[in-house]
Motif scaffolding. Structure first.
Motif, PDB file in Angstrom:
ATOM      1  N   ASN A 112     -34.956 -59.930  97.285  1.00 23.68           N
ATOM      2  CA  ASN A 112     -35.261 -60.160  98.524  1.00 23.68           C
ATOM      3  C   ASN A 112     -36.140 -59.095  99.471  1.00 23.68           C
ATOM      4  N   ASP A 113     -35.627 -57.656  99.198  1.00 23.82           N
ATOM      5  CA  ASP A 113     -36.318 -56.786  99.656  1.00 23.82           C
ATOM      6  C   ASP A 113     -37.485 -56.396  99.147  1.00 23.82           C
ATOM      7  N   SER A 114     -37.782 -56.652  97.679  1.00 22.07           N
ATOM      8  CA  SER A 114     -39.092 -56.362  96.943  1.00 22.07           C
ATOM      9  C   SER A 114     -39.977 -57.473  97.886  1.00 22.07           C
ATOM     10  N   ILE A 115     -39.561 -58.762  97.933  1.00 16.62           N
ATOM     11  CA  ILE A 115     -40.505 -59.875  98.813  1.00 16.62           C
ATOM     12  C   ILE A 115     -40.727 -59.063 100.072  1.00 16.62           C
ATOM     13  N   ARG A 116     -40.106 -58.603 100.606  1.00 13.70           N
ATOM     14  CA  ARG A 116     -40.321 -58.035 102.050  1.00 13.70           C
ATOM     15  C   ARG A 116     -41.355 -57.001 102.016  1.00 13.70           C
ATOM     16  N   VAL A 117     -41.215 -55.977 101.173  1.00 12.14           N
ATOM     17  CA  VAL A 117     -42.194 -54.714 101.075  1.00 12.14           C
ATOM     18  C   VAL A 117     -43.507 -55.322 100.863  1.00 12.14           C
ATOM     19  N   ILE A 118     -43.579 -55.998  99.749  1.00 11.10           N
ATOM     20  CA  ILE A 118     -44.769 -56.847  99.155  1.00 11.10           C
ATOM     21  C   ILE A 118     -45.512 -57.297 100.308  1.00 11.10           C
ATOM     22  N   ASP A 119     -44.870 -58.339 101.189  1.00 11.59           N
ATOM     23  CA  ASP A 119     -45.469 -59.053 102.090  1.00 11.59           C
ATOM     24  C   ASP A 119     -45.865 -58.175 103.258  1.00 11.59           C
ATOM     25  N   ALA A 120     -45.164 -57.028 103.389  1.00  6.95           N
ATOM     26  CA  ALA A 120     -45.556 -56.172 104.662  1.00  6.95           C
ATOM     27  C   ALA A 120     -46.739 -55.108 104.467  1.00  6.95           C
ATOM     28  N   PHE A 121     -46.754 -54.832 103.144  1.00  8.37           N
ATOM     29  CA  PHE A 121     -47.547 -53.742 102.612  1.00  8.37           C
ATOM     30  C   PHE A 121     -48.708 -53.836 101.525  1.00  8.37           C
ATOM     31  N   HIS A 122     -48.519 -54.798 100.653  1.00 11.80           N
ATOM     32  CA  HIS A 122     -49.497 -54.827  99.513  1.00 11.80           C
ATOM     33  C   HIS A 122     -50.665 -55.399  99.951  1.00 11.80           C
ATOM     34  N   ASP A 123     -51.748 -54.488  99.524  1.00 13.89           N
ATOM     35  CA  ASP A 123     -53.030 -55.073  99.747  1.00 13.89           C
ATOM     36  C   ASP A 123     -53.864 -55.109  98.545  1.00 13.89           C
ATOM     37  N   PRO A 124     -54.185 -56.411  98.046  1.00 15.49           N
ATOM     38  CA  PRO A 124     -54.850 -56.505  96.998  1.00 15.49           C
ATOM     39  C   PRO A 124     -56.226 -56.310  96.838  1.00 15.49           C
ATOM     40  N   SER A 125     -56.768 -56.241  97.857  1.00 15.50           N
ATOM     41  CA  SER A 125     -58.407 -56.081  97.963  1.00 15.50           C
ATOM     42  C   SER A 125     -58.798 -54.634  97.598  1.00 15.50           C
ATOM     43  N   PRO A 126     -60.109 -54.690  97.111  1.00 12.63           N
ATOM     44  CA  PRO A 126     -60.876 -53.486  96.694  1.00 12.63           C
ATOM     45  C   PRO A 126     -60.725 -52.338  97.766  1.00 12.63           C
ATOM     46  N   GLY A 127     -60.821 -51.199  97.324  1.00  5.40           N
ATOM     47  CA  GLY A 127     -60.457 -50.018  98.164  1.00  5.40           C
ATOM     48  C   GLY A 127     -59.036 -50.074  98.930  1.00  5.40           C
ATOM     49  N   ALA A 128     -58.210 -50.762  98.452  1.00  9.03           N
ATOM     50  CA  ALA A 128     -56.795 -50.824  99.103  1.00  9.03           C
ATOM     51  C   ALA A 128     -56.311 -49.246  99.110  1.00  9.03           C
TER      52      ALA A 128
END
Length: 446
Positions: free
Chosen positions: A178-194
């Protein structure tokens, strides 16, 4: 539009597809991207950085770290221990950490990396005592200004269930996911230059269940993020895998979905020929940590064989408690030296070691936008002054690994200068050092 022009570099080691080395070279940076590379460039209203007498490389890439360990360097009880005994010495100390310790240790570790020429790093945080969160390290990276790939690590099998960690340092597996989902949704940026990309990273096969390994892989692929763990680090690791799982670590990883170009494993010192072939065929990456492997007596990883087979390999400094130093140039030199010890003096060149430290690491982390100096790539650039004593008498200034500075002169991340004239300029490093030392003394007294 923000423009910077790096002028008059003695030589630029581009690490581009042709591995071009360009003398008397300029680099134009525009809005965080490399806009031009060549001689006699002119850009109106650009900020000029004079690189005369310098070698310019892509920023170095660190593919494995435990930043929180920067607070526990050279702990006496762990200085001469093997991996499992070393962990058992340090777990009780780490259990005293909280959000402040996580933030400050990350600041210091990231600054040390930056001063060694590193522009992008992963981090493997697998314990969360006293309210700590992955968010603490992400905040530190934003302040330092380095490109960051934090991974949501985890431990779920404590001592009472046959694992190594104390029971109070492990987490419920549903809470981990559940916390893995939280941090991915909050911080992960898949775009170029992330600047931030989050990964999923159960700590190791001996600290989480088979079910969590499988579920973490399913979650990571559903979210489109990368996966990371420790694998085949030493002889104890192999023995554990054979006794508990009835197979070698490579087979265990493959069975649970932990191979592929979205996966990288730390160490892999003890991979055999069949596992190397598996990693090559599946494009599974390896974070090679030579100084830590020496420090813990784990052995010499078969990097030459991995590279020859086509396994993606990058470098890692590993945690400061198992290395005590976070200098990527030192790791590159050690990589070259160990492969020569194992395979002969012609086994690895200085340029290949530097390629592993730059383009190789970017490939392992899935970043085709970084790791080379070429038009359209992100402006992550290191400038090395080769006019000093370390390079005096060198006939080949580009052979930085053989005779060159271990500290970068200037460092740009996404076109922003975070090191200038060998000093951090992005945040107050001296104040952070004072704070870190105060926290270390407090931990030693508890």
């Amino acid at each position: 539009m923000a423009n910077t022009l790096i002028k008059n570099a003695q030589i630029v080691l581009t690490m581009n597809d042709g591995r071009a080395e360009i003398s008397d070279c300029d680099i134009h940076i525009s809005d965080g991207v490399i806009a031009a590379v060549g001689q006699n460039l002119s850009v109106a209203d650009a900020e000029i950085v004079n690189a005369a007498g310098c070698v310019v490389t892509p920023g170095l890439v660190n593919t494995h770290h435990h930043l929180y360990q920067t607070l526990t360097r050279a702990v006496p009880g762990g200085q001469d221990a093997l991996l499992f005994g070393w962990l058992q010495t340090l777990y009780p100390i780490w259990s005293k950490f909280g959000p402040e310790e996580m933030f400050v240790s990350a600041q210091i570790g990231l600054a040390e990396l930056a001063l060694s020429g590193c522009t992008m790093t992963s981090d493997h945080l697998y314990l969360y005592p006293n309210g700590s969160r992955l968010d603490d390290t992400i905040a530190a990276a934003a302040e330092v200004g380095i490109r960051f790939h934090p991974t949501r690590g985890a431990m779920s099998i404590g001592e009472s269930d046959g694992g190594l960690p104390p029971d109070h340092l492990v987490e419920d597996e549903a809470a981990i996911l559940n916390d893995s989902i939280r941090v991915i949704d909050a911080f992960h940026d898949p775009s170029p230059g992330a600047m931030v990309r989050v990964g999923v990273a159960p700590c190791s096969p001996f600290s989480v269940s088979r079910e969590l390994m499988r579920d973490a892989a399913i979650l990571a692929r559903d979210k489109g993020v990368m996966m990371h763990t420790h694998l085949a680090e030493n002889d104890e690791d192999i023995a554990y895998s054979l006794s508990q799982f009835g197979c070698r670590p490579g087979q265990y990883a493959e069975d649970l979905g932990w191979t592929g170009d979205d996966v990288w494993h730390a160490h892999c010192v003890k991979l055999d020929d069949r596992e190397i072939d598996l990693f090559a065929r599946s494009r599974t990456g390896v974070a090679h940590c030579p100084c830590s492997n020496c420090r813990l007596g784990s052995g010499i990883a078969p990097v030459r064989a991995m590279r020859d087979a086509g396994v993606p390999v990058g470098l890692g400094v590993d945690g400061s408690a198992s290395n005590d130093v976070g200098n990527l140039m030192s790791e590159a030199r050690q990589t070259m030296l160990l492969q020569r010890v194992a395979n002969g003096a012609d086994a690895m060149s200085a340029r290949e070691a530097l390629e592993i430290a730059t383009r190789g690491g970017a490939q392992v982390l899935g970043r085709d936008d970084c790791g080379q100096i070429a038009v359209g790539k992100r402006a992550d650039i290191a400038i090395w002054d080769v006019s000093g004593v370390e390079s005096a008498g060198s006939w080949d200034p580009a052979a930085l690994i053989l005779a060159g500075p271990a500290k970068v002169r200037d460092l740009f991340v996404e076109g922003r200068q975070i090191v200038a004239d060998t000093r951090m300029v992005s945040f107050g490093l001296n104040e952070a050092i004072v704070r870190q030392n105060k926290l270390a003394r407090k931990l030693a007294e508890i």
